[in-house]
Scaffold this motif. Structure first.
Motif, PDB file in Angstrom:
ATOM      1  N   GLN A 163       0.845  -1.049  -0.239  1.00 24.40           N
ATOM      2  CA  GLN A 163      -0.109   0.055  -0.068  1.00 24.40           C
ATOM      3  C   GLN A 163       0.934   1.351   0.045  1.00 24.40           C
ATOM      4  OE1 GLN A 163      -2.162  -0.463   3.829  1.00 24.40           O
ATOM      5  NE2 GLN A 163      -0.816   1.476   4.599  1.00 24.40           N
ATOM      6  N   ILE A 164       0.245   2.329  -0.430  1.00 26.90           N
ATOM      7  CA  ILE A 164       0.870   3.586  -0.166  1.00 26.90           C
ATOM      8  C   ILE A 164       0.419   4.121   1.104  1.00 26.90           C
ATOM      9  CG2 ILE A 164       1.223   5.989  -1.039  1.00 26.90           C
ATOM     10  CD1 ILE A 164       1.946   4.768  -3.516  1.00 26.90           C
ATOM     11  N   SER A 165       1.399   4.101   1.920  1.00 32.63           N
ATOM     12  CA  SER A 165       1.110   4.597   3.487  1.00 32.63           C
ATOM     13  C   SER A 165       1.139   6.066   3.470  1.00 32.63           C
ATOM     14  CB  SER A 165       2.127   4.051   4.343  1.00 32.63           C
ATOM     15  OG  SER A 165       1.733   2.494   4.253  1.00 32.63           O
ATOM     16  N   LYS A 166       0.116   6.611   4.156  1.00 27.61           N
ATOM     17  CA  LYS A 166       0.521   8.201   4.330  1.00 27.61           C
ATOM     18  C   LYS A 166       0.992   8.137   5.913  1.00 27.61           C
ATOM     19  CE  LYS A 166      -3.166  10.030   1.907  1.00 27.61           C
ATOM     20  NZ  LYS A 166      -3.185   9.301   0.665  1.00 27.61           N
ATOM     21  N   TYR A 167       1.838   9.002   6.266  1.00 26.95           N
ATOM     22  CA  TYR A 167       2.475   9.317   7.255  1.00 26.95           C
ATOM     23  C   TYR A 167       2.403  10.751   7.927  1.00 26.95           C
ATOM     24  CZ  TYR A 167       5.219   4.969   7.723  1.00 26.95           C
ATOM     25  OH  TYR A 167       5.616   3.634   8.144  1.00 26.95           O
ATOM     26  N   TYR A 169       4.567  12.696  11.161  1.00 27.93           N
ATOM     27  CA  TYR A 169       5.437  12.527  12.307  1.00 27.93           C
ATOM     28  C   TYR A 169       5.137  13.712  13.494  1.00 27.93           C
ATOM     29  CZ  TYR A 169       8.104   8.915   9.762  1.00 27.93           C
ATOM     30  OH  TYR A 169       8.408   8.112   8.949  1.00 27.93           O
ATOM     31  N   ARG A 170       5.515  13.485  14.368  1.00 27.67           N
ATOM     32  CA  ARG A 170       5.198  14.402  15.480  1.00 27.67           C
ATOM     33  C   ARG A 170       6.132  14.326  16.843  1.00 27.67           C
ATOM     34  NH1 ARG A 170       0.428  14.071  20.009  1.00 27.67           N
ATOM     35  NH2 ARG A 170       0.831  16.042  20.969  1.00 27.67           N
ATOM     36  N   VAL A 171       7.228  15.171  16.972  1.00 34.71           N
ATOM     37  CA  VAL A 171       8.307  15.128  18.107  1.00 34.71           C
ATOM     38  C   VAL A 171       7.715  16.154  19.243  1.00 34.71           C
ATOM     39  CG1 VAL A 171      10.526  15.323  18.454  1.00 34.71           C
ATOM     40  CG2 VAL A 171       9.760  15.118  16.101  1.00 34.71           C
ATOM     41  N   VAL A 172       7.338  15.508  20.237  1.00 37.47           N
ATOM     42  CA  VAL A 172       6.700  16.183  21.372  1.00 37.47           C
ATOM     43  C   VAL A 172       7.869  16.726  22.342  1.00 37.47           C
ATOM     44  CG1 VAL A 172       4.204  15.365  21.189  1.00 37.47           C
ATOM     45  CG2 VAL A 172       6.177  14.152  22.646  1.00 37.47           C
ATOM     46  N   SER A 173       8.917  16.296  22.428  1.00 38.27           N
ATOM     47  CA  SER A 173       9.984  16.644  23.092  1.00 38.27           C
ATOM     48  C   SER A 173      11.340  15.900  22.542  1.00 38.27           C
ATOM     49  CB  SER A 173       9.881  16.380  24.661  1.00 38.27           C
ATOM     50  OG  SER A 173       9.969  14.724  24.970  1.00 38.27           O
ATOM     51  N   PRO A 174      12.159  16.183  23.052  1.00 39.61           N
ATOM     52  CA  PRO A 174      13.425  15.974  22.446  1.00 39.61           C
ATOM     53  C   PRO A 174      13.888  14.376  22.666  1.00 39.61           C
ATOM     54  CG  PRO A 174      14.330  17.893  23.700  1.00 39.61           C
ATOM     55  CD  PRO A 174      12.730  17.536  23.958  1.00 39.61           C
ATOM     56  N   PHE A 175      13.357  13.671  23.521  1.00 39.86           N
ATOM     57  CA  PHE A 175      13.592  12.415  23.487  1.00 39.86           C
ATOM     58  C   PHE A 175      12.137  11.460  23.123  1.00 39.86           C
ATOM     59  CE2 PHE A 175      16.932  14.131  25.649  1.00 39.86           C
ATOM     60  CZ  PHE A 175      18.378  13.087  25.150  1.00 39.86           C
ATOM     61  N   ASN A 176      10.981  12.145  22.947  1.00 42.30           N
ATOM     62  CA  ASN A 176       9.611  11.535  22.622  1.00 42.30           C
ATOM     63  C   ASN A 176       8.883  11.862  21.156  1.00 42.30           C
ATOM     64  OD1 ASN A 176       9.312  10.018  25.264  1.00 42.30           O
ATOM     65  ND2 ASN A 176       9.597  12.213  26.006  1.00 42.30           N
ATOM     66  N   VAL A 177       8.844  10.998  20.669  1.00 41.36           N
ATOM     67  CA  VAL A 177       8.389  11.061  19.316  1.00 41.36           C
ATOM     68  C   VAL A 177       7.211  10.015  18.755  1.00 41.36           C
ATOM     69  CG1 VAL A 177      10.127   9.513  18.239  1.00 41.36           C
ATOM     70  CG2 VAL A 177       9.375  11.269  16.805  1.00 41.36           C
ATOM     71  N   MET A 178       6.318  10.488  17.873  1.00 43.25           N
ATOM     72  CA  MET A 178       5.368   9.582  17.288  1.00 43.25           C
ATOM     73  C   MET A 178       5.224   9.588  15.927  1.00 43.25           C
ATOM     74  SD  MET A 178       2.558  11.222  19.515  1.00 43.25           S
ATOM     75  CE  MET A 178       3.404  11.290  21.107  1.00 43.25           C
ATOM     76  N   LEU A 179       4.583   8.498  15.443  1.00 38.47           N
ATOM     77  CA  LEU A 179       4.178   8.526  14.141  1.00 38.47           C
ATOM     78  C   LEU A 179       2.632   8.491  13.870  1.00 38.47           C
ATOM     79  CD1 LEU A 179       3.880   5.799  12.512  1.00 38.47           C
ATOM     80  CD2 LEU A 179       6.521   6.001  12.463  1.00 38.47           C
ATOM     81  N   TYR A 180       1.783   9.000  12.774  1.00 37.14           N
ATOM     82  CA  TYR A 180       0.458   8.753  12.689  1.00 37.14           C
ATOM     83  C   TYR A 180       0.744   7.993  11.276  1.00 37.14           C
ATOM     84  CZ  TYR A 180      -0.447  11.607  16.161  1.00 37.14           C
ATOM     85  OH  TYR A 180      -0.525  12.545  17.553  1.00 37.14           O
ATOM     86  N   LYS A 181       0.000   6.960  10.931  1.00 34.24           N
ATOM     87  CA  LYS A 181       0.155   6.158  10.027  1.00 34.24           C
ATOM     88  C   LYS A 181      -1.290   5.638   9.423  1.00 34.24           C
ATOM     89  CE  LYS A 181       2.569   2.268   8.306  1.00 34.24           C
ATOM     90  NZ  LYS A 181       3.708   1.140   8.574  1.00 34.24           N
ATOM     91  N   THR A 182      -1.639   5.509   8.042  1.00 35.74           N
ATOM     92  CA  THR A 182      -3.027   4.975   7.637  1.00 35.74           C
ATOM     93  C   THR A 182      -2.878   3.316   8.051  1.00 35.74           C
ATOM     94  OG1 THR A 182      -1.875   4.714   5.685  1.00 35.74           O
ATOM     95  CG2 THR A 182      -3.537   6.549   6.142  1.00 35.74           C
ATOM     96  N   PRO A 183      -3.749   2.867   8.793  1.00 33.70           N
ATOM     97  CA  PRO A 183      -4.029   1.498   9.388  1.00 33.70           C
ATOM     98  C   PRO A 183      -4.507   0.793   8.059  1.00 33.70           C
ATOM     99  CG  PRO A 183      -5.542   2.823  10.619  1.00 33.70           C
ATOM    100  CD  PRO A 183      -4.980   3.694   9.565  1.00 33.70           C
ATOM    101  N   PRO A 184      -4.083  -0.452   7.692  1.00 33.85           N
ATOM    102  CA  PRO A 184      -4.434  -1.366   6.303  1.00 33.85           C
ATOM    103  C   PRO A 184      -6.082  -1.559   6.333  1.00 33.85           C
ATOM    104  CG  PRO A 184      -2.632  -2.387   7.496  1.00 33.85           C
ATOM    105  CD  PRO A 184      -3.156  -1.259   8.398  1.00 33.85           C
ATOM    106  N   THR A 185      -6.705  -1.601   7.617  1.00 32.00           N
ATOM    107  CA  THR A 185      -8.033  -1.727   7.394  1.00 32.00           C
ATOM    108  C   THR A 185      -8.987  -0.463   7.709  1.00 32.00           C
ATOM    109  OG1 THR A 185      -7.803  -2.405   9.658  1.00 32.00           O
ATOM    110  CG2 THR A 185      -7.921  -4.170   8.123  1.00 32.00           C
ATOM    111  N   ALA A 186      -8.404   0.723   7.940  1.00 35.26           N
ATOM    112  CA  ALA A 186      -9.547   1.915   8.242  1.00 35.26           C
ATOM    113  C   ALA A 186      -8.693   2.964   7.779  1.00 35.26           C
ATOM    114  CB  ALA A 186      -9.376   2.012   9.782  1.00 35.26           C
ATOM    115  N   PRO A 187      -8.739   3.180   6.378  1.00 30.87           N
ATOM    116  CA  PRO A 187      -7.985   4.360   5.828  1.00 30.87           C
ATOM    117  C   PRO A 187      -8.507   5.828   6.211  1.00 30.87           C
ATOM    118  CG  PRO A 187      -9.439   3.210   4.099  1.00 30.87           C
ATOM    119  CD  PRO A 187      -9.640   2.342   5.485  1.00 30.87           C
ATOM    120  N   ASP A 188      -9.493   5.928   6.761  1.00 29.48           N
ATOM    121  CA  ASP A 188      -9.727   7.468   7.357  1.00 29.48           C
ATOM    122  C   ASP A 188      -9.512   7.777   8.729  1.00 29.48           C
ATOM    123  OD1 ASP A 188     -11.540   5.120   8.289  1.00 29.48           O
ATOM    124  OD2 ASP A 188     -13.471   6.480   8.413  1.00 29.48           O
TER     125      ASP A 188
END
Ligand SMILES: [Fe+2]
Length: 292
Positions: A163-167, A169-188
């Motif tokens: 799949q073409i994944s959409k991403y 990224y969010r860096v909330v502090s120097p040592f804490n980070v997260m990503l948001y990514k489209t799930p295979p079963t819930a594209p919205d």
């Protein structure tokens, strides 16, 4: 090595791990910013002590958080943690012999997918990183990279095709980070994959990967095993990267367009005058060196 005198590093929240890893009644040793800690879980309470001093404690998002200093802000917001259909998956602590800042920077990097996570998160036939956008959100002091897209042969545990994944990224502090990514079963919707890094020493980190995902089919063990497999591939690269501390000196490493988020991340760390986990700089006069 003893506790750092880096004010910018001291005044942050750090996770010491998932709450479930601290059994009630037991005393668990830990380490943060060059100092030994003791964690004691009481019935409804957790105590963190270092050198005889009680440190502040937070228990948000299923994790234990503490600080040696006075963080300017409270912990970051994670609205997805209030959504009832999210699966909470703790992937277990992984010790990595590298600066925690290297871990965050690697997490932000799309370009390594085809080479490090071959035929899973990327394919050597599709190595291009499409243009994406980055911004520093000054009201919340976070970095965001948005509109990222990447072709992935096996994007998640539940994937049965590429799949073409959409991403994002969010860096909330120097040592804490997260990503948001489209799930295979819930594209919205967006899966959330967080990497909370516990910088034990300048070049030794403990990675706590945590997911809040939409997945009706995989078991907890399958979800966790998928993430662990990916992270073991990163660990090998991270432990062989030289220098193991993050270079902030101009010209030390040459960025390309795909590295926009890494350029912004390094600039943000310099703005904060963060030193813990960075390579000592020779481009600053001694009078310019950030003091604790
Ligand atoms: Fe990776």
């Amino acid at each position: 090595m003893s506790l750092t005198d880096d004010r910018a590093a001291l005044d942050q929240w750090y996770t010491l791990g998932a709450l479930q890893d601290f059994p009630a009644g037991a005393e668990v040793p830990s380490r943060l910013l060059g100092e030994d800690l003791t964690v004691r879980r009481l019935t409804d309470d957790v105590e963190v002590r270092a050198a005889g001093r009680a440190l502040p404690v937070r228990t948000d998002y299923g994790h234990l958080w503490t600080s040696f200093g006075t963080p300017e802000r409270d912990l970051f917001e994670l609205p997805e943690s209030r959504e009832p259909d999210r699966r909470w998956i703790h992937c277990g602590p992984v010790r990595v012999r590298a600066s925690g800042l290297r871990l965050v920077e690697n997490f932000l990097d799309l370009a390594h997918f085809p080479y490090v996570h071959t035929d899973i998160l990327g394919s050597e036939a599709h190595p291009e990183v499409a243009r994406y956008e980055v911004e520093q959100r000054r009201d919340v002091d976070e970095l965001w990279a948005t509109k990222c897209e990447f072709y992935q042969p096996k994007a998640a545990a539940a994937s049965d095709e590429g799949q073409i994944s959409k991403y994002m990224y969010r860096v909330v502090s120097p040592f804490n980070v997260m990503l948001y990514k489209t799930p295979p079963t819930a594209p919205d919707r967006w899966d959330v994959i967080a990497l909370f890094v516990q910088p034990a020493d300048e070049a030794v980190s403990v990675a706590h990967a945590f997911m809040l995902v939409i997945d009706l089919t995989s078991t907890d063990a399958e979800l966790s095993a998928f993430q662990q497999m990916i992270f073991v591939q990163d660990k090998i690269v991270l432990e062989n990267q030289r220098p193991s501390l993050l270079p902030l000196q101009p010209g030390r490493e040459t960025p390309t367009r795909a590295d926009l988020s890494s350029v912004l991340y390094r600039r943000w760390l310099k703005e904060k005058q963060l030193r813990f986990g960075t390579e000592p700089r020779t481009d600053l006069q001694s009078t310019d060196l950030p003091h604790a």
